[in-house]
Structures are given as structure tokens and as C-alpha cells.
Motif scaffolding. Structure first.
Motif, PDB file in Angstrom:
ATOM      1  N   GLN A 250       6.878   9.190  -6.774  1.00  0.00           N
ATOM      2  CA  GLN A 250       8.155   8.910  -6.117  1.00  0.00           C
ATOM      3  C   GLN A 250       8.682   7.557  -6.570  1.00  0.00           C
ATOM      4  N   ASP A 251       9.978   7.398  -6.472  1.00  0.00           N
ATOM      5  CA  ASP A 251      10.615   6.154  -6.887  1.00  0.00           C
ATOM      6  C   ASP A 251      10.366   5.077  -5.843  1.00  0.00           C
ATOM      7  N   VAL A 252       9.974   3.885  -6.303  1.00  0.00           N
ATOM      8  CA  VAL A 252       9.709   2.749  -5.404  1.00  0.00           C
ATOM      9  C   VAL A 252      10.593   1.574  -5.798  1.00  0.00           C
ATOM     10  N   ALA A 253      11.814   1.873  -6.233  1.00  0.00           N
ATOM     11  CA  ALA A 253      12.724   0.802  -6.668  1.00  0.00           C
ATOM     12  C   ALA A 253      13.098  -0.123  -5.522  1.00  0.00           C
ATOM     13  N   HIS A 254      12.984   0.349  -4.279  1.00  0.00           N
ATOM     14  CA  HIS A 254      13.356  -0.471  -3.122  1.00  0.00           C
ATOM     15  C   HIS A 254      12.301  -1.524  -2.799  1.00  0.00           C
ATOM     16  N   PHE A 255      11.117  -1.423  -3.393  1.00  0.00           N
ATOM     17  CA  PHE A 255      10.024  -2.333  -3.047  1.00  0.00           C
ATOM     18  C   PHE A 255      10.281  -3.717  -3.636  1.00  0.00           C
ATOM     19  N   ARG A 256      10.107  -4.754  -2.803  1.00  0.00           N
ATOM     20  CA  ARG A 256      10.261  -6.136  -3.235  1.00  0.00           C
ATOM     21  C   ARG A 256       9.044  -6.943  -2.766  1.00  0.00           C
ATOM     22  N   PRO A 257       8.514  -7.842  -3.613  1.00  0.00           N
ATOM     23  CA  PRO A 257       7.379  -8.667  -3.185  1.00  0.00           C
ATOM     24  C   PRO A 257       7.763  -9.553  -2.004  1.00  0.00           C
ATOM     25  N   ALA A 258       6.844  -9.683  -1.067  1.00  0.00           N
ATOM     26  CA  ALA A 258       7.065 -10.516   0.121  1.00  0.00           C
ATOM     27  C   ALA A 258       5.710 -10.940   0.662  1.00  0.00           C
ATOM     28  N   GLY A 259       5.741 -11.891   1.598  1.00  0.00           N
ATOM     29  CA  GLY A 259       4.515 -12.318   2.250  1.00  0.00           C
ATOM     30  C   GLY A 259       3.903 -13.551   1.616  1.00  0.00           C
ATOM     31  N   ALA A 260       2.611 -13.725   1.825  1.00  0.00           N
ATOM     32  CA  ALA A 260       1.879 -14.890   1.326  1.00  0.00           C
ATOM     33  C   ALA A 260       1.810 -14.873  -0.203  1.00  0.00           C
ATOM     34  N   THR A 261       1.410 -15.996  -0.775  1.00  0.00           N
ATOM     35  CA  THR A 261       1.375 -16.130  -2.234  1.00  0.00           C
ATOM     36  C   THR A 261       0.464 -15.086  -2.868  1.00  0.00           C
TER      37      THR A 261
ATOM     38  N   ARG B  19       2.121 -11.715  -2.780  1.00  0.00           N
ATOM     39  CA  ARG B  19       3.194 -11.650  -3.774  1.00  0.00           C
ATOM     40  C   ARG B  19       2.629 -11.464  -5.184  1.00  0.00           C
ATOM     41  N   GLN B  20       1.520 -12.138  -5.493  1.00  0.00           N
ATOM     42  CA  GLN B  20       0.904 -11.964  -6.798  1.00  0.00           C
ATOM     43  C   GLN B  20       0.457 -10.515  -7.007  1.00  0.00           C
ATOM     44  N   ALA B  21      -0.159  -9.943  -5.977  1.00  0.00           N
ATOM     45  CA  ALA B  21      -0.577  -8.537  -6.077  1.00  0.00           C
ATOM     46  C   ALA B  21       0.630  -7.616  -6.239  1.00  0.00           C
ATOM     47  N   ALA B  22       1.728  -7.912  -5.525  1.00  0.00           N
ATOM     48  CA  ALA B  22       2.929  -7.089  -5.629  1.00  0.00           C
ATOM     49  C   ALA B  22       3.550  -7.187  -7.017  1.00  0.00           C
ATOM     50  N   HIS B  23       3.613  -8.402  -7.578  1.00  0.00           N
ATOM     51  CA  HIS B  23       4.154  -8.557  -8.928  1.00  0.00           C
ATOM     52  C   HIS B  23       3.274  -7.834  -9.955  1.00  0.00           C
ATOM     53  N   ALA B  24       1.953  -7.905  -9.779  1.00  0.00           N
ATOM     54  CA  ALA B  24       1.046  -7.182 -10.684  1.00  0.00           C
ATOM     55  C   ALA B  24       1.269  -5.677 -10.582  1.00  0.00           C
TER      56      ALA B  24
ATOM     57  N   ALA C 297       0.833  -1.208   0.000  1.00  0.00           N
ATOM     58  CA  ALA C 297       0.000   0.000   0.000  1.00  0.00           C
ATOM     59  C   ALA C 297       0.866   1.256   0.000  1.00  0.00           C
ATOM     60  N   ASP C 298       1.950   1.258   0.799  1.00  0.00           N
ATOM     61  CA  ASP C 298       2.857   2.414   0.827  1.00  0.00           C
ATOM     62  C   ASP C 298       3.522   2.617  -0.529  1.00  0.00           C
TER      63      ASP C 298
END
Length: 438
Positions: free
Chosen positions: A202-213, A216-221, A192-193
Motif C-alpha cells: 500500500q502507498d505510505v506517501a502520507h507518512f512523515r518522520p516525527a518524534g524523538a531523534t 526520526r532516524q529510523a523513519a528516515h531509514a 510500525a503501521d
């Protein structure tokens, strides 16, 4: 059901914790209630009845044979040796008038009922004076019989231990649930952040998918969407750069040819048309270019606004700006400068006096630009913020530009996670407020 929803927690962490802890707590309460109702109270009642029976028998023996007889003394010795019931006769004594109740009132109630069923004499007892004993006194002829019995012979002492185990188990399960749920919610908060930061540009290059499957799918999307948007912005910027170059070249040639031609009224009109065309082209490109290619940085918004105001004053605008101090915010300086220049330029075009203020408002920063011009009718505020809408009737025919000033300012504000709203100025004209997050 709608009333219940108002009292339910709104956050995912609190809701998940409630889903896990509430059934466990209800189960523990049900088990504890069943234990105390079916077992503990029953055992305590039986123990109290047994001790009450021994006290009643000793009282009857005293009333039959007297306190100084050998038979009664033998009974006292036998009771102390076999039942651990200490008996003492206090001649000419009376029962105490004060009574102290136990923390668990059920204990007193159970013992009182057992004694009242077995004895007709006045009885007084105290379950709190001695930690391991119970003091029972019976009024008899000539004095008081005092009985001291161990506490575990009157009450089931394991009930408190069971209650502590229940509380301890619930606390342990709650602690484990809190740690587990916090680790599951943390990746969702990070996503969400990251989405909020990306919405602000703003740049979000530091963001990496983590957590439950699923997380992670939502983060990759989200990352794929971010990459597609960045590619789109880069392609649009490259296209607009080429268009700008291609259009400015013939404009420059035409301006040069007009400069070399004899200066007549026709050439002056043509030169004005070219200037207007160049200004319109700049406005189109500023709106289409947006601010996607500019990186955010921590800047002093009051200082930046003061620079824009000074630039407008050099072009003859009467602008009031009295805000002092510093107010830092994470912004794109070029985009904010363009938005302010457009708002202040519009205000100076349609009003004689313009007032600009910058002030914090809770967690946000507001930039207010107001003028004393004709303003805009309230029912046309939404139309005024749309691109290419000139509102000729309400803004003095809008002789300048192509109607992109307010639209560009709103595009910049929303690109920073804010927005722009219009209203009626105290000066009599239009009030435009840019709201930005701090």
C-alpha cells in the motif's frame, strides 16, 4: 526471572509507564510509611496518652471525693475551660455493650492502649459517633463518668491530609507521564503501521518522520529503504517489459512462418513447441513482474474469485464455488486474480473436481482451493512452494508450466501481508489456502 517476564507488559507504552510510575509509587509508599510509622503514630500516641492521663486523674478525683463535692465540680469546670474536656456523671448507668470501630483501626488501638495503661476501671469509647469529638466512658462506683474531648486532642488529624497529598501527587505525576509517553510512542506506532502497509504494497506517501531523534532516524531509514525498493521494482519492470517485447517479436515471426508453411506433422509439432514456449515465457514474466506496480484498492474478494472461477469453467474445468455475499478487502486485483488463476489452473490440471471457498477467519480472509488429484506428500510442501520446482513424482509429472504456479501465489499472498499454506484436501488431493489480512 522468566516467571516475572510473563507478567510484565509487552507494549512499549505500558513498559515505559511502568518504568516511570513504579519508582515514583514505591518512593511515595516509602515516604508515607515512614511518616506514619515515625511521626503520625508517635504524635497520636502522645496525644492519646495525655487525654488518657486527664481522664484517669478525673476518675481518681471522683473516687476520692465523690461526684457531688465542690472540689470535683471545680475540677469539671477547670477541665472544660483549660483542656476542653467535658465531664458528666451519669448515676446508675452502665457501659454500652456495642462498639463501632474507626476506619483507621490504628486510632482505636492507640487510644485503647493509652486508657488501659492509665486506668484500671472498665472503659468504653467511640471514635465514630461524632465527627469532631471522641466519647469516652469509665465505669465507676454508682454510675458512669462520661468524657467528651475534641478529636484533635486525641489523634493527629494531619495524617489524612498528608495521605491525600501523596495520592494527589502520584495521580498528577502518573497523568503527566501518560501524556508524555503517549506522545513519544505515537511516532513509533505510526512507523510500525507504515512499515506494515508498505509490506502489503500500500502507498505510505502520507507518512512523515516525527518524534524523538532516534525515531526520526529510523523513519528516515525506512523511507530511504522504501525509495530504493521502489526504484528496484521500477527498473525490473522496465527491464522485463523490454525482454518481453524482444522475445515476443521473434516468436510471432516464427508462428507466422509456420502458418504460411505446408501443414505437416512436423509443423504441428513446431507450433506446439512455440505455444509451450510462449506459455512458459508468460509464466516467467508473471513471476518476475510481481505486483509492485499495481495500486491497492477496496474490492469485493468474493466477486473477484467468482470471476476467476467462471473464466476457468469456460476452459472446461469442473469447479464448485458456492460462497455468496460480499467480502471487501484492500487488495491488488490483478495480482490476486493471477494467484487464483494459477491455483485453480493447477487444481484443474491434476484433479477432476475442484472446490473453491472464500471465508473470513478472525482478522483474516482465507481462500481455499482444493482438488481430488494425487496431492503432494506432506514432507514436500516446502519444496512445492519454491520457484521452478515441478515435483514430477507427486503431481502427475507436472506436464504444464515450469513450476511457478504455487511460488507466484505465495509471492502475491506475502506481498499483501499474508501467506499460503498447503495441506491435505477432504476431496483427497491438495489443499492450498491463501490467508490475507482484511
Amino acid at each position: 526471572m522468566s516467571v516475572l517476564k510473563r507478567f510484565l507488559p509487552k507494549g512499549l507504552f505500558a513498559r515505559t509507564l511502568l518504568i516511570i510510575v513504579l519508582p515514583v509509587g514505591l518512593m511515595q509508599v516509602a515516604v508515607a510509611w515512614s511518616f506514619f510509622e515515625e511521626h503520625w503514630e508517635t504524635v497520636t500516641s502522645r496525644l492519646s496518652e495525655g487525654v488518657a492521663g486527664e481522664i484517669a486523674m478525673a476518675t481518681q478525683l471522683y473516687e476520692q471525693e465523690g461526684g457531688e463535692t465542690p472540689a470535683f465540680q471545680r475540677h469539671i469546670e477547670a477541665a472544660l475551660g483549660t483542656t476542653r474536656l467535658s465531664i458528666d456523671f451519669r448515676p446508675d448507668d452502665t457501659l454500652p455493650t456495642s462498639r463501632r470501630s474507626s476506619f483507621f483501626r490504628t486510632l482505636d488501638i492507640t487510644l485503647r492502649e493509652a486508657l488501659s495503661q492509665q486506668l484500671d476501671n472498665p472503659v468504653w469509647f467511640d471514635t465514630t459517633r461524632y465527627p469532631s469529638y471522641v466519647d469516652v466512658r469509665v465505669q465507676v462506683e454508682g454510675g458512669v463518668l462520661r468524657f467528651i474531648t475534641p478529636r484533635d486532642r486525641v489523634f493527629a488529624t494531619t495524617g489524612h491530609i498528608f495521605l491525600l497529598w501523596i495520592i494527589g501527587a502520584t495521580t498528577l505525576l502518573t497523568a503527566v507521564s501518560v501524556v508524555f509517553i503517549r506522545n513519544q510512542v505515537k511516532p513509533i506506532r505510526r512507523l510500525a503501521d507504515a512499515a506494515e502497509q508498505f509490506g502489503r504494497g500500500q502507498d505510505v506517501a502520507h507518512f512523515r518522520p516525527a518524534g524523538a531523534t532516534e525515531v526520526r532516524q529510523a523513519a528516515h531509514a525506512f523511507l530511504e529503504m522504501r525509495a530504493r525498493l521502489k526504484r528496484h521494482l521500477e527498473q525490473r519492470t522496465a527491464l522485463l517489459a523490454g525482454v518481453s517485447h524482444d522475445l515476443r517479436t521473434p516468436l510471432t515471426r516464427l508462428k507466422l512462418q509456420l502458418a504460411l508453411m505446408p501443414q505437416t506433422g512436423e509443423t504441428a509439432d513446431a507450433r506446439r513447441d512455440l505455444d509451450e514456449m510462449e506459455a512458459m515465457l508468460d509464466e516467467y514474466l508473471d513471476f518476475a513482474r510481481g505486483d509492485g506496480s499495481e495500486e491497492t484498492q477496496r474490492i469485493d474478494l468474493i466477486g473477484l474469485t467468482r470471476e476467476v472461477v467462471e473464466d476457468a469453467r469456460r476452459h472446461g474445468g469442473d469447479i464448485r464455488f458456492d460462497t455468496e455475499g460480499e467480502l471487501d478487502a484492500e487488495l491488488r486485483p490483478g495480482a490476486i486474480r493471477r494467484a487464483l488463476a494459477n491455483l485453480i489452473g493447477n487444481a484443474t490440471s491434476f484433479g477432476e473436481v475442484v472446490e473453491v471457498t472464500v471465508e473470513p477467519n478472525g482478522a483474516r480472509i482465507e481462500i481455499r482451493v482444493e482438488d481430488d488429484g494425487p496431492g503432494i506428500p506432506e514432507d514436500q510442501y516446502d519444496e512445492a512452494l519454491k520457484p521452478f520446482n515441478r515435483l514430477d513424482e507427486s503431481r502427475n509429472q507436472n506436464r504444464k508450466g515450469v513450476g511457478l504456479g504455487l511460488a507466484l501465489a505465495r509471492d502475491v499472498a506475502r506481498g499483501h501481508g499474508g501467506d499460503i499454506r498447503l495441506g491435505r484436501s477432504e476431496l483427497g488431493g491438495l489443499l492450498a489456502v491463501i490467508s490475507l489480512p482484511q
